[in-house]
Enzyme design. Structure first.
Site, PDB file in Angstrom:
ATOM      1  N   GLN A  11       1.071   6.801  -5.583  1.00 26.16           N
ATOM      2  CA  GLN A  11       0.173   7.758  -6.226  1.00 26.16           C
ATOM      3  C   GLN A  11       0.780   9.152  -6.244  1.00 26.16           C
ATOM      4  OE1 GLN A  11      -3.896   5.727  -4.507  1.00 26.16           O
ATOM      5  NE2 GLN A  11      -3.976   7.854  -5.063  1.00 26.16           N
ATOM      6  N   SER A  91       4.235   3.304  -0.326  1.00 26.62           N
ATOM      7  CA  SER A  91       2.788   3.102  -0.279  1.00 26.62           C
ATOM      8  C   SER A  91       2.366   2.085  -1.333  1.00 26.62           C
ATOM      9  CB  SER A  91       2.083   4.454  -0.453  1.00 26.62           C
ATOM     10  OG  SER A  91       0.696   4.322  -0.342  1.00 26.62           O
ATOM     11  N   LEU A  92       1.544   2.512  -2.287  1.00 27.66           N
ATOM     12  CA  LEU A  92       1.125   1.637  -3.382  1.00 27.66           C
ATOM     13  C   LEU A  92       2.320   0.993  -4.096  1.00 27.66           C
ATOM     14  CD1 LEU A  92      -0.892   0.714  -5.675  1.00 27.66           C
ATOM     15  CD2 LEU A  92      -0.308   2.882  -6.770  1.00 27.66           C
ATOM     16  N   ARG A 116      -8.187  -2.536  -3.591  1.00 28.50           N
ATOM     17  CA  ARG A 116      -7.650  -1.725  -2.486  1.00 28.50           C
ATOM     18  C   ARG A 116      -8.110  -0.276  -2.616  1.00 28.50           C
ATOM     19  NH1 ARG A 116      -2.638   1.313  -2.051  1.00 28.50           N
ATOM     20  NH2 ARG A 116      -1.632   1.165  -0.003  1.00 28.50           N
ATOM     21  N   HIS A 204      -3.684   5.632   4.596  1.00 29.29           N
ATOM     22  CA  HIS A 204      -2.765   5.193   5.660  1.00 29.29           C
ATOM     23  C   HIS A 204      -3.162   5.658   7.060  1.00 29.29           C
ATOM     24  CE1 HIS A 204      -0.154   3.298   2.791  1.00 29.29           C
ATOM     25  NE2 HIS A 204      -0.156   4.411   2.079  1.00 29.29           N
ATOM     26  N   GLN A 253      -0.432  -2.119   6.331  1.00 28.36           N
ATOM     27  CA  GLN A 253       0.049  -0.939   5.598  1.00 28.36           C
ATOM     28  C   GLN A 253      -1.110  -0.061   5.141  1.00 28.36           C
ATOM     29  OE1 GLN A 253       0.204  -0.370   1.720  1.00 28.36           O
ATOM     30  NE2 GLN A 253       2.375  -0.016   1.390  1.00 28.36           N
TER      31      GLN A 253
END
Length: 314
Positions: A11, A91-92, A116, A204, A253
């Site tokens: 993101q 991340s994503l 998510r 996170h 994660q």
């Protein structure tokens, strides 16, 4: 040929019209159609027209960044690009990497990342969580400050180091009051700046555990493919091949840190000389150079950069 990895952004790199430069490339059109069918909405129109505020909603940001990364990856493949020796995602972006590796199909991944995102937003109401980027303070010191602030606030409020982006940038996340207190404390400890991030949830951090539980159920219902390309994951900086281990890493994660500095170092240790950021923006390419000056970080997001990357890796 240089030994290289593909890395996928998360993101923050989204923008209205971010796929326009591909024109009417059939692979991009097909990718958008697949994602739209899986989500039950025209994701291509959302990317093309926005508005920006809609793209910035995390329930939209996560699917559009997934789709943009996968589209660039598929064009690379269709145009005869060589297969990377490894893939990873920030991340994503790990979900895009898993699609590239063949672990997830796009039809599986698009609804999964939307779920998510929605679960993350539900876990912490808007305005009660926060994130900030700490610049110019070693990661270990940022961790220390976060632990001290959390202890000082009696555990009712929490702040944690959650993204280890490069040697000079660590992102913190948690409850709003704790992040604000930690932002002041890191500056006292020598940080150059602590910049609040325009996000709607403390990604996170341990506050995301309820979201992770929902994600876990969704992951258990999916049949995963065998990785065709090694995927270096965020949470353990490890390459997993068993479906159960991949599911568990994605679950953890969601409420654990993105260890990006170590991911880049691990790819170098595997012999990579070039990391290609596949998808919108140049954020990861910049981080690559700051993590290790010996590595070449480049971005691939349109026909011109695709040609440049092909030539560079030849």
């Amino acid at each position: 040929m240089s030994k290289f990895a593909f890395v996928f952004p998360g993101q923050g790199s989204q923008s209205v019209g971010m796929l326009d430069a591909w024109g009417d490339h059939p692979v991009v059109a097909q990718t958008l159609q697949e994602a739209s069918d899986a989500l039950g909405e025209d994701i291509g129109a959302l990317i093309k027209n926005g508005p920006k505020e809609d793209l910035a909603l995390t329930t939209n940001t996560q699917p559009v960044m997934l789709v943009a990364g996968v589209a660039a990856w598929r064009v690379w493949q269709a145009e005869g690009g060589a297969t990377p020796a490894a893939v990873a995602g920030h991340s994503l972006g790990e979900y895009s990497a898993l699609v590239a590796s063949g672990v997830l199909t796009l039809a599986q991944a698009a609804p999964l990342v939307r779920l998510r995102a929605a679960a993350m937003q539900e876990a912490v109401p808007v305005g009660t969580g926060a994130m900030a980027a700490v610049l110019g303070l070693p990661a270990d010191k940022v961790r220390e400050v976060c632990a001290a602030v959390t202890a000082q606030l009696g555990g009712a409020e929490v702040v944690e180091a959650v993204n280890f982006n490069d040697p000079g940038q660590t992102v913190i996340a948690g409850s709003k009051a704790a992040v604000e207190a930690a932002s002041a404390a890191v500056k006292e400890a020598g940080a150059k700046r602590a910049l609040p991030l325009p996000v709607s949830a403390p990604f996170h951090s341990s506050l995301m555990k309820p979201a992770a539980e929902k994600l876990k159920l969704a992951l258990e219902a999916l049949e995963l493919g065998v990785p065709q390309i090694p995927v270096v994951n965020n949470i353990d900086v490890a390459v997993q091949t068993e479906a159960a281990a991949i599911r568990d890493a994605l679950y953890r994660q969601a409420f654990g840190p993105v260890r990006w500095v170590e991911c880049v170092q691990a790819m170098k240790a595997r012999g990579m000389t070039h990391l290609v950021e596949c998808g919108p923006g140049k954020v990861l390419a910049g981080m690559t150079k700051r993590i290790d000056a010996d590595l070449v970080g480049v971005a691939l997001f349109d026909p011109a950069t695709l040609a440049e990357v092909k030539e560079l890796l030849a």
